[in-house]
Design a protein around this motif. Structure first.
Motif, PDB file in Angstrom:
ATOM      1  N   SER A  91       0.858  -1.189   0.000  1.00 15.86           N
ATOM      2  CA  SER A  91       0.000   0.000   0.000  1.00 15.86           C
ATOM      3  C   SER A  91       0.887   1.229   0.000  1.00 15.86           C
ATOM      4  CB  SER A  91      -0.918   0.020   1.228  1.00 15.86           C
ATOM      5  OG  SER A  91      -0.153   0.280   2.395  1.00 15.86           O
ATOM      6  N   LEU A  92       0.299   2.382  -0.270  1.00 15.62           N
ATOM      7  CA  LEU A  92       1.072   3.626  -0.240  1.00 15.62           C
ATOM      8  C   LEU A  92       1.619   3.896   1.156  1.00 15.62           C
ATOM      9  CD1 LEU A  92      -1.165   5.960  -2.456  1.00 15.62           C
ATOM     10  CD2 LEU A  92       1.063   4.988  -3.043  1.00 15.62           C
ATOM     11  N   ASP A  93       0.916   3.428   2.196  1.00 19.56           N
ATOM     12  CA  ASP A  93       1.387   3.632   3.565  1.00 19.56           C
ATOM     13  C   ASP A  93       2.730   2.943   3.795  1.00 19.56           C
ATOM     14  OD1 ASP A  93      -0.881   5.107   4.150  1.00 19.56           O
ATOM     15  OD2 ASP A  93      -1.979   3.379   4.956  1.00 19.56           O
ATOM     16  N   ASP A  94       2.979   1.846   3.087  1.00 16.92           N
ATOM     17  CA  ASP A  94       4.237   1.111   3.265  1.00 16.92           C
ATOM     18  C   ASP A  94       5.443   1.867   2.716  1.00 16.92           C
ATOM     19  OD1 ASP A  94       2.859  -0.975   4.425  1.00 16.92           O
ATOM     20  OD2 ASP A  94       2.701  -2.136   2.564  1.00 16.92           O
ATOM     21  N   LEU A  95       5.201   2.912   1.924  1.00 13.94           N
ATOM     22  CA  LEU A  95       6.295   3.690   1.354  1.00 13.94           C
ATOM     23  C   LEU A  95       6.958   4.615   2.375  1.00 13.94           C
ATOM     24  CD1 LEU A  95       4.636   4.800  -2.013  1.00 13.94           C
ATOM     25  CD2 LEU A  95       6.479   3.124  -1.766  1.00 13.94           C
ATOM     26  N   LYS A  96       6.242   4.941   3.420  1.00 11.58           N
ATOM     27  CA  LYS A  96       6.730   5.923   4.384  1.00 11.58           C
ATOM     28  C   LYS A  96       8.075   5.499   4.976  1.00 11.58           C
ATOM     29  CE  LYS A  96       5.281   8.704   8.336  1.00 11.58           C
ATOM     30  NZ  LYS A  96       4.183   8.980   9.312  1.00 11.58           N
ATOM     31  N   GLY A  97       9.030   6.411   4.899  1.00 13.77           N
ATOM     32  CA  GLY A  97      10.357   6.166   5.464  1.00 13.77           C
ATOM     33  C   GLY A  97      11.319   5.463   4.523  1.00 13.77           C
ATOM     34  N   MET A  98      10.865   5.032   3.374  1.00 11.26           N
ATOM     35  CA  MET A  98      11.737   4.334   2.437  1.00 11.26           C
ATOM     36  C   MET A  98      12.615   5.318   1.655  1.00 11.26           C
ATOM     37  SD  MET A  98       9.349   1.277   0.846  1.00 11.26           S
ATOM     38  CE  MET A  98      10.710   0.657  -0.151  1.00 11.26           C
ATOM     39  N   LYS A  99      13.822   4.863   1.353  1.00 12.85           N
ATOM     40  CA  LYS A  99      14.743   5.629   0.518  1.00 12.85           C
ATOM     41  C   LYS A  99      14.741   4.968  -0.861  1.00 12.85           C
ATOM     42  CE  LYS A  99      18.543   7.156   2.323  1.00 12.85           C
ATOM     43  NZ  LYS A  99      19.924   7.247   2.863  1.00 12.85           N
ATOM     44  N   ILE A 100      14.243   5.690  -1.859  1.00 17.98           N
ATOM     45  CA  ILE A 100      14.030   5.106  -3.180  1.00 17.98           C
ATOM     46  C   ILE A 100      14.721   5.925  -4.264  1.00 17.98           C
ATOM     47  CG2 ILE A 100      12.318   4.317  -4.869  1.00 17.98           C
ATOM     48  CD1 ILE A 100      10.261   4.170  -2.657  1.00 17.98           C
ATOM     49  N   ARG A 101      15.432   5.237  -5.126  1.00 19.99           N
ATOM     50  CA  ARG A 101      16.001   5.901  -6.308  1.00 19.99           C
ATOM     51  C   ARG A 101      14.844   6.207  -7.250  1.00 19.99           C
ATOM     52  NH1 ARG A 101      15.833   5.839 -12.030  1.00 19.99           N
ATOM     53  NH2 ARG A 101      17.752   6.785 -12.790  1.00 19.99           N
ATOM     54  N   LEU A 102      14.683   7.499  -7.589  1.00 21.98           N
ATOM     55  CA  LEU A 102      13.595   7.940  -8.454  1.00 21.98           C
ATOM     56  C   LEU A 102      14.112   9.001  -9.418  1.00 21.98           C
ATOM     57  CD1 LEU A 102      10.833   8.426  -5.740  1.00 21.98           C
ATOM     58  CD2 LEU A 102      10.725   6.752  -7.592  1.00 21.98           C
ATOM     59  N   PRO A 103      13.455   9.154 -10.563  1.00 21.63           N
ATOM     60  CA  PRO A 103      13.785  10.321 -11.392  1.00 21.63           C
ATOM     61  C   PRO A 103      13.364  11.568 -10.639  1.00 21.63           C
ATOM     62  CG  PRO A 103      11.825   9.233 -12.216  1.00 21.63           C
ATOM     63  CD  PRO A 103      12.380   8.347 -11.139  1.00 21.63           C
ATOM     64  N   GLY A 104      13.990  12.671 -10.923  1.00 22.28           N
ATOM     65  CA  GLY A 104      13.653  13.909 -10.217  1.00 22.28           C
ATOM     66  C   GLY A 104      12.360  14.501 -10.719  1.00 22.28           C
ATOM     67  N   GLY A 105      12.184  15.776 -10.467  1.00 21.64           N
ATOM     68  CA  GLY A 105      11.029  16.482 -10.982  1.00 21.64           C
ATOM     69  C   GLY A 105       9.717  16.020 -10.396  1.00 21.64           C
ATOM     70  N   MET A 106       8.718  15.934 -11.241  1.00 20.49           N
ATOM     71  CA  MET A 106       7.362  15.647 -10.811  1.00 20.49           C
ATOM     72  C   MET A 106       7.245  14.311 -10.074  1.00 20.49           C
ATOM     73  SD  MET A 106       3.824  15.433 -13.035  1.00 20.49           S
ATOM     74  CE  MET A 106       4.050  16.980 -13.878  1.00 20.49           C
ATOM     75  N   VAL A 107       7.928  13.280 -10.556  1.00 21.97           N
ATOM     76  CA  VAL A 107       7.816  11.953  -9.940  1.00 21.97           C
ATOM     77  C   VAL A 107       8.285  11.993  -8.488  1.00 21.97           C
ATOM     78  CG1 VAL A 107       8.623   9.571 -10.005  1.00 21.97           C
ATOM     79  CG2 VAL A 107       8.057  10.743 -12.139  1.00 21.97           C
ATOM     80  N   ALA A 108       9.475  12.543  -8.262  1.00 23.09           N
ATOM     81  CA  ALA A 108      10.005  12.613  -6.901  1.00 23.09           C
ATOM     82  C   ALA A 108       9.100  13.458  -6.001  1.00 23.09           C
ATOM     83  CB  ALA A 108      11.418  13.195  -6.929  1.00 23.09           C
ATOM     84  N   GLU A 109       8.563  14.540  -6.548  1.00 19.76           N
ATOM     85  CA  GLU A 109       7.721  15.429  -5.752  1.00 19.76           C
ATOM     86  C   GLU A 109       6.458  14.728  -5.270  1.00 19.76           C
ATOM     87  OE1 GLU A 109       7.034  18.957  -8.036  1.00 19.76           O
ATOM     88  OE2 GLU A 109       9.175  19.366  -8.295  1.00 19.76           O
ATOM     89  N   VAL A 110       5.884  13.873  -6.099  1.00 20.52           N
ATOM     90  CA  VAL A 110       4.671  13.166  -5.682  1.00 20.52           C
ATOM     91  C   VAL A 110       4.995  12.100  -4.637  1.00 20.52           C
ATOM     92  CG1 VAL A 110       2.727  11.741  -6.424  1.00 20.52           C
ATOM     93  CG2 VAL A 110       3.533  13.601  -7.888  1.00 20.52           C
ATOM     94  N   PHE A 111       6.056  11.344  -4.857  1.00 23.70           N
ATOM     95  CA  PHE A 111       6.425  10.311  -3.880  1.00 23.70           C
ATOM     96  C   PHE A 111       6.762  10.922  -2.525  1.00 23.70           C
ATOM     97  CE2 PHE A 111       6.709   7.254  -7.329  1.00 23.70           C
ATOM     98  CZ  PHE A 111       6.414   6.053  -6.694  1.00 23.70           C
ATOM     99  N   GLN A 112       7.309  12.093  -2.523  1.00 23.88           N
ATOM    100  CA  GLN A 112       7.638  12.747  -1.250  1.00 23.88           C
ATOM    101  C   GLN A 112       6.402  13.029  -0.421  1.00 23.88           C
ATOM    102  OE1 GLN A 112       9.951  16.098  -2.610  1.00 23.88           O
ATOM    103  NE2 GLN A 112      11.684  14.815  -3.210  1.00 23.88           N
TER     104      GLN A 112
END
Length: 380
Positions: free
Chosen positions: A183-204
Motif C-alpha cells: 500500500s502507499l502507507d508502506d512507502l513511508k520512510g523508504m529511501k528510493i532511487r527515483l527520477p527527479g522532478g514531478m515523480v520525486a515530488e509526488v512520492f515525497q
C-alpha cells in the motif's frame, strides 16, 4: 520522273546512306549514354543522408531495434533517403549536447526519451507519462493522432528549430524493492532511487526520501543497502541489469497497470527543422508513416521480452506486490496539485496539460472528476 526516282534511290543506298547510318547510330548511342549519366546524377542528387543519434547504448535491444529501422529507410525510399544511426554518446557526448547538435545541424535527428527536455521545454513533461496521468499506450496515441497533441507539440518544437516527427511507444517504469510494498502507507520512510522532478515530488507526499542515481549506480546501491528500492525501466532491461539478485519484490499498480507513476515512458524522433523542410513531401510522409509502424514494433518487442523476464524473476524468487485501485486514486489526488505547478511554468505547458486534462475528465476515460479538482485546489 521514273529515272529521277531511280537515281535518288540509287543515291540513298550508296555513299550518302552510310554516313547517315553512322550518324544515327552515334546519336542513339550518345543519347543513351547521356541518359544514363543524367539518371545516375539524378540519383546522387536525390539521395539525402541524415545522421541520427539514439540515447540507447550500443548492443541493447533498444538500439538494435532502432538500428534495424534506420537501415530499412533506404530501401523503403528507393534510395532517396538514408538514415545513418548512432548509439548514445557516439557524436554528442550527453543529452544537452545531443539537443544542441540537432538544433545546430551537426546531427539531423535524435531518438531520445521525451522527458529529457523538461528543463528546456517545460511542456515536454506532459508529452510522456507523468504520475497518475493517462496510463495506457492507446490513450497517448489517441491524444497525439486524434486530439491535436501532435500538432501542438510540433508548434512548440518549431520555436527551438526542431521538428517533432512523432512519439515512439517504449514501456512502463517499475520499482524493485528489498521489502514488500502492499500500500502507499508502506512507502513511508523508504529511501528510493527515483527520477527527479514531478515523480520525486509526488512520492515525497507519501514520506519517501528520493535519491537521484544514474542507471549504472543502481545495482551497487541496492546491493550495499544504501537505498531500499529503485525505479528504473521495465522488467526485460531490469532483469539484464541483475535486479533480481539484489531485491525480492517488484511493485506494480492495480491489475493491468504496471506503473502508477511512469506508466507510458515515451521516446520520440525529433529532427532539425531545416533538414525536415528541405525534404520532399513524399519522403516526409514516408518517415511519418514508418515511424508509427516502428513505434508499434518497438513496444511489442519490449513487451514480449517483459513477459519472458517476469518468468525469470519468478524463478529467481522475486514476488510481485500491487497497489490497489484506491491507492491509485489517492496517488492521483496527491499528484494533481503538482500537475498544475508544472503546467503553470509556461503557456505551452499549460495548453498541453489542458488538452490532456480534458481527455482524462471525459467519461470515456474518467480518471479525474470535478471533485478531484476541487479537492486539489484546497491543497494548492
Amino acid at each position: 520522273m521514273i529515272s529521277i526516282i531511280k537515281t535518288r534511290k540509287h543515291s540513298d543506298s550508296g555513299e550518302s546512306a552510310a554516313p547517315r547510318r553512322r550518324f544515327l547510330k552515334t546519336a542513339v548511342t550518345g543519347a543513351a549514354l547521356a541518359g544514363a549519366m543524367l539518371f545516375g546524377a539524378g540519383q546522387a542528387q536525390a539521395a539525402t543522408t541524415w545522421k541520427i543519434q539514439s540515447v540507447w547504448d550500443a548492443g541493447t535491444v533498444g538500439y538494435t531495434l532502432f538500428e534495424e529501422w534506420c537501415n530499412s529507410i533506404k530501401e523503403k525510399s528507393n534510395g532517396e533517403l538514408i538514415f545513418k544511426p548512432y548509439p548514445a554518446k557516439a557524436v554528442a557526448a550527453d543529452n544537452n549536447a545531443l539537443f544542441d547538435a540537432v538544433r545546430n545541424g551537426v546531427l539531423q535527428g535524435m531518438n531520445p526519451f521525451t522527458l529529457y527536455w523538461s528543463g528546456k521545454i517545460p511542456a515536454s513533461v506532459f508529452l510522456t507519462s507523468y504520475p497518475a496521468g493517462p496510463d495506457q499506450p492507446a490513450q497517448w496515441d489517441t491524444m497525439f493522432y486524434s486530439l491535436g497533441l501532435l500538432e501542438k507539440t510540433r508548434e512548440i518544437y518549431k520555436k527551438y528549430g526542431l521538428f517533432y516527427v512523432g512519439p515512439i511507444q517504449h514501456d512502463a517504469n517499475i520499482i524493485h524493492s528489498k521489502k514488500p510494498v502492499n500500500s502507499l502507507d508502506d512507502l513511508k520512510g523508504m529511501k528510493i532511487r527515483l527520477p527527479g522532478g514531478m515523480v520525486a515530488e509526488v512520492f515525497q507526499q507519501f514520506g519517501v526520501s528520493s535519491v537521484s542515481l544514474p542507471g549504472s549506480d543502481i545495482f551497487p546501491a541496492l546491493e550495499k543497502g544504501t537505498i531500499d528500492a529503485a525505479d528504473f525501466v521495465g522488467p526485460a532491461v531490469n532483469y539484464e541489469l541483475g535486479f533480481s539478485q539484489v531485491t525480492k519484490y517488484i511493485l506494480f499498480g492495480p491489475p493491468g497497470v504496471m506503473s502508477i507513476y511512469q506508466p507510458v515512458d515515451l521516446m520520440d524522433l525529433t529532427v532539425n527543422l531545416r533538414a525536415w523542410n528541405a525534404l520532399d513531401p513524399k519522403l516526409q510522409q514516408l518517415v511519418e508513416d514508418e515511424l508509427r509502424i516502428y513505434s508499434q514494433k518497438h513496444y511489442l518487442t519490449i513487451q514480449k521480452r517483459n513477459v519472458e523476464a517476469m518468468e525469470k524473476f519468478k524463478a529467481d524468487g522475486n514476488t510481485v506486490t500491487r497497489l490497489s485501485q484506491e491507492d491509485l486514486q489517492k496517488f492521483r489526488r496527491a499528484a494533481i496539485p503538482i500537475w498544475y505547478e508544472w503546467a503553470n511554468k509556461d503557456e505551452d505547458a499549460k495548453a498541453v496539460f489542458q488538452l490532456e486534462l480534458d481527455y482524462m475528465m471525459n467519461d470515456l476515460v474518467g480518471y479525474v472528476s470535478k471533485e478531484d479538482l476541487e479537492a486539489a485546489k484546497k491543497e494548492m
